[in-house]
Design an enzyme around this catalytic site. Sequence first.
Site, short mmCIF file in Angstrom:
data_model
loop_
_atom_site.label_atom_id
_atom_site.label_comp_id
_atom_site.label_asym_id
_atom_site.label_seq_id
_atom_site.Cartn_x
_atom_site.Cartn_y
_atom_site.Cartn_z
N LYS A 176 23.27 -18.61 -57.16
CA LYS A 176 23.43 -17.15 -56.99
C LYS A 176 22.75 -16.40 -58.13
CE LYS A 176 26.61 -16.41 -60.32
NZ LYS A 176 26.60 -15.41 -61.40
N THR A 191 27.10 -10.72 -58.12
CA THR A 191 26.04 -10.77 -59.13
C THR A 191 24.78 -10.02 -58.69
OG1 THR A 191 26.94 -12.96 -59.59
CG2 THR A 191 24.98 -12.36 -60.77
O1 13P Z 1 28.73 -15.30 -63.32
C1 13P Z 1 28.96 -14.15 -63.48
C2 13P Z 1 29.80 -13.37 -62.55
O2 13P Z 1 30.49 -14.19 -61.67
C3 13P Z 1 28.37 -13.43 -64.63
O3 13P Z 1 27.09 -13.07 -64.30
P1 13P Z 1 25.94 -12.99 -65.38
O4 13P Z 1 25.87 -14.33 -66.07
O5 13P Z 1 24.70 -12.66 -64.61
O6 13P Z 1 26.30 -11.89 -66.33
#
Ligand code: 13P
Length: 317
Positions: free
Chosen positions: A182, A239
């Site tokens: 993701k 995300t």
């Molecule tokens: O995994 C995440 C949300 O579930 C955090 O996302 P990021 O690592 O892109 O900040």
Amino acid sequence: MSVSVLGAGAFGTALAISLAGKGPVTLWARDAGDMAARRENAKRLPGCPFPDRLSVTESLAQAAEAETLLLAVPMQKLRSVLEEHRAALHGKHLVACCKGIELSSGVGPVSVIGETIPQATAAILTGPSFAADIARGLPTALTLACADPAAGEQLQAELTTANLRLYRTTDTTGAELGGALKNVVAIASGAAIGAGLGESARAALMTRGYAEMQRLAAHLKAEPTTLAGLSGFGDLTLTCTSEQSRNYRLGQSLGQGAPFDLSTTVEGAATARAVDTLAREAALDMPITRAVAGLLDNQLDVAGAMKSLLTRPLKEE
Ligand SMILES: O=C(CO)COP(=O)(O)O
Ligand SMILES: NC(=O)C1=CN([C@@H]2O[C@H](COP(=O)(O)OP(=O)(O)OC[C@H]3O[C@@H](n4cnc5c(N)ncnc54)[C@H](O)[C@@H]3O)[C@@H](O)[C@H]2O)C=CC1
């Protein structure tokens, strides 16, 4: 209950704060001094005071007295941390809290635990959750995956808190793939929005990105239902649509041609390269992943990446 968290970044600190609401928790940090004095992680999670039952230590031996250890270091650092502290971690329940695929090996965190400390019980905690939300006590639902059903049930009960609701599965492959992939799609989504390509383009990238996630998951024998759950579809949705996400913000910067702080933990960058390699080796069609890897390696700009996606042969959905 005896739980420790290894890695005092934003996520490890947030989990420790939430878990300390129901029992004592030890947070292992390389530089514990400032946090112990302030009772706050001012660098990674400012404005979230530590509960009384949270203790911070620089001693791995002290943290490893717990039966369950959450591993909240970045994915590309996981193997070296485990190798360095192998002796102390034998026989423990080790729960990966990182998201990604290791660049050097092409495997995810559960496999890295299994390879480095086979005497441990390996699990993964993953799903849609921003550290700041967890630390502020906002409601969050996550996936706890453990191949051993009895250990999985124990961990689910142990790590569920007032604001963290855990769902359980034995499909560790599916859970780690969802969380890893993701982030790659989030970079693509951020790039599309950053370049002004519009929300329709983002929806297309999310949907076709999800198709790529399912393709790799099927190749690696993961359960399709896991990908449709919190660790896959759930985290993809969060995300790809939030500026709280560092992966999304890196994509936005690429789309805008703006600078980005390279010291930020952005797991999707190494993972895009690792998955692109896996896909080429397995002859899997993963064009969005390839485009993201090309963007990150300056082989493509956003216009070139979109052209590479739009000019592919037409096919059935
Ligand atoms: O995994 C995440 C949300 O579930 C955090 O996302 P990021 O690592 O892109 O900040
Ligand atoms: N921040 C978030 O909202 C979420 C993060 N995650 C995942 O958690 C993992 C960690 O991310 P964050 O905590 O956000 O990153 P972060 O950048 O806030 O912190 C990373 C931490 O790891 C520590 N670290 C790095 N190398 C180390 C080593 N060799 N030994 C000991 N400690 C080391 C750093 O000192 C730092 O404290 C990532 O895989 C991320 O995808 C998962 C869900 C949410």
